[in-house]
Design an enzyme around this catalytic site. Structure first.
Site, mmCIF file in Angstrom:
data_model
loop_
_atom_site.group_PDB
_atom_site.id
_atom_site.type_symbol
_atom_site.label_atom_id
_atom_site.label_comp_id
_atom_site.label_asym_id
_atom_site.label_seq_id
_atom_site.Cartn_x
_atom_site.Cartn_y
_atom_site.Cartn_z
ATOM 1 N N HIS A 45 -7.627 9.745 -1.214
ATOM 2 C CA HIS A 45 -6.870 9.791 0.036
ATOM 3 C C HIS A 45 -7.639 10.479 1.172
ATOM 4 O O HIS A 45 -7.612 10.023 2.314
ATOM 5 C CB HIS A 45 -5.527 10.503 -0.200
ATOM 6 C CG HIS A 45 -4.434 10.014 0.681
ATOM 7 N ND1 HIS A 45 -3.128 9.886 0.273
ATOM 8 C CD2 HIS A 45 -4.436 9.618 1.973
ATOM 9 C CE1 HIS A 45 -2.389 9.440 1.268
ATOM 10 N NE2 HIS A 45 -3.158 9.273 2.314
ATOM 11 N N TYR A 86 3.074 9.935 -0.672
ATOM 12 C CA TYR A 86 4.245 9.385 0.024
ATOM 13 C C TYR A 86 5.546 9.675 -0.725
ATOM 14 O O TYR A 86 6.625 9.591 -0.150
ATOM 15 C CB TYR A 86 4.125 7.874 0.214
ATOM 16 C CG TYR A 86 2.924 7.407 1.005
ATOM 17 C CD1 TYR A 86 2.090 8.299 1.687
ATOM 18 C CD2 TYR A 86 2.604 6.053 1.063
ATOM 19 C CE1 TYR A 86 0.977 7.855 2.392
ATOM 20 C CE2 TYR A 86 1.499 5.601 1.774
ATOM 21 C CZ TYR A 86 0.697 6.510 2.427
ATOM 22 O OH TYR A 86 -0.402 6.052 3.117
ATOM 23 N N ASP A 144 0.831 -1.198 0.000
ATOM 24 C CA ASP A 144 0.000 0.000 0.000
ATOM 25 C C ASP A 144 0.871 1.255 0.000
ATOM 26 O O ASP A 144 1.638 1.486 0.931
ATOM 27 C CB ASP A 144 -0.895 0.000 1.252
ATOM 28 C CG ASP A 144 -1.779 1.234 1.330
ATOM 29 O OD1 ASP A 144 -2.982 1.110 1.019
ATOM 30 O OD2 ASP A 144 -1.274 2.315 1.701
ATOM 31 N N LYS A 181 -3.006 5.922 -4.051
ATOM 32 C CA LYS A 181 -4.083 6.861 -3.720
ATOM 33 C C LYS A 181 -3.880 8.190 -4.430
ATOM 34 O O LYS A 181 -2.744 8.594 -4.679
ATOM 35 C CB LYS A 181 -4.114 7.111 -2.201
ATOM 36 C CG LYS A 181 -4.026 5.838 -1.367
ATOM 37 C CD LYS A 181 -3.951 6.108 0.119
ATOM 38 C CE LYS A 181 -3.629 4.838 0.882
ATOM 39 N NZ LYS A 181 -2.189 4.560 0.953
#
Length: 276
Positions: free
Chosen positions: A110, A52, A47, A77
């Protein structure tokens, strides 16, 4: 011990119940090695998220791990500043390019950016109907966000990934999701180790010859919640994955439920600053 290692989403797609979260892992070698070691240990669910900043490293890990793509379950996401219909389609393509894959297993919104998440969902529905993603869902949606989304949605979200751990046992949200056929998934399932010293967790860990972390993850699984604990340490990854060989009794589950205090690691979705 009757829990299978995979849950089945509303459209029949199987999702591994324990995945690897990679939030705050550095792009490049750290996240690449984390993915490789996790896959070596048996993980098949990774994930990540565009926010990120490590999708490229995850992609390198996927490529190097030696496991066929169709045996892996890859989630990413769409971030808040990428939301909107066209913007989301573009964000999806960027994520695929970075990950080096042709399709995704799960694509998630998200956060519920007000005034945008419905258009974002329309884009996810398009990607889903085109077969570019096997399942679509949301993160951090409360009941009222889901109600609003589903007023116009053609497809009900298959997953809702939220903060969920013993100190934030979102029982009402969980019940709502299961009534709607939405699989609940926990981010920060271990609450970053904040509650490992709770007496009941230490006692159960001793009784079952497990760690408090393993007891917490088992609690999630028995509540039918998919978990994505984050660790780049192979020993910790192994520990987090070794949760299928014991059963918590119903009274033990209730005692862990009672650790609920409403304490959050992240922001409440209704208080999140979407413009920051």
């Amino acid at each position: 011990m009757g829990i299978r290692s995979e849950a089945v989403l509303s459209n029949g797609v199987k999702i591994p119940r324990v995945g690897l979260g990679v939030y705050k892992m550095e792009d490049g070698e750290e996240v690449k090695q984390a993915v490789q070691s996790a896959v070596d240990l048996g993980y098949r669910h990774i994930d990540t998220a565009s926010f990120y900043g490590n999708e490229a490293g995850v992609g390198e890990g996927i490529k190097a791990c030696g496991v066929p793509r169709d045996e892996l379950f890859i989630t990413t996401k769409v971030w808040n500043d990428e939301q909107g219909y066209e913007e989301t389609l573009e964000a999806f393509n960027r994520s695929l390019d970075k990950l080096g894959v042709e399709t995704l297993d799960l694509y998630l919104i998200h956060w519920p950016v007000l005034g945008k998440f419905k258009d974002t969902w329309k884009a996810l529905e398009k990607l889903y109907h085109e077969g570019r993603v096997r399942a679509i869902g949301v993160c951090n949606f409360m009941e009222h966000h889901l109600d609003e989304l589903m007023m116009d949605a053609e497809v009900t979200p298959m997953v809702n990934q939220v903060e969920f751990h013993p100190a934030l046992y979102q029982e009402a949200l969980a019940d709502y999701c299961y009534q709607k056929g939405i699989q609940l998934e926990a981010w920060a399932p271990l609450a970053r180790g904040r509650y490992f010293d709770a007496a009941i967790l230490k006692q159960l860990a001793e009784n079952y010859q497990k760690t408090p972390a393993q007891v917490i993850l088992r609690w999630h699984l028995q509540h039918d919640v998919v978990v994505i604990p984050k660790s780049s340490n192979p020993d910790r990854q192994k520990e987090n994955f070794d949760v299928f060989d014991f059963d918590l009794k119903s009274d033990e589950m209730l005692r862990i439920d009672e650790l609920h205090s409403g304490d959050r690691i992240g922001k409440h979705p209704d208080e999140f600053d979407y413009d920051a």
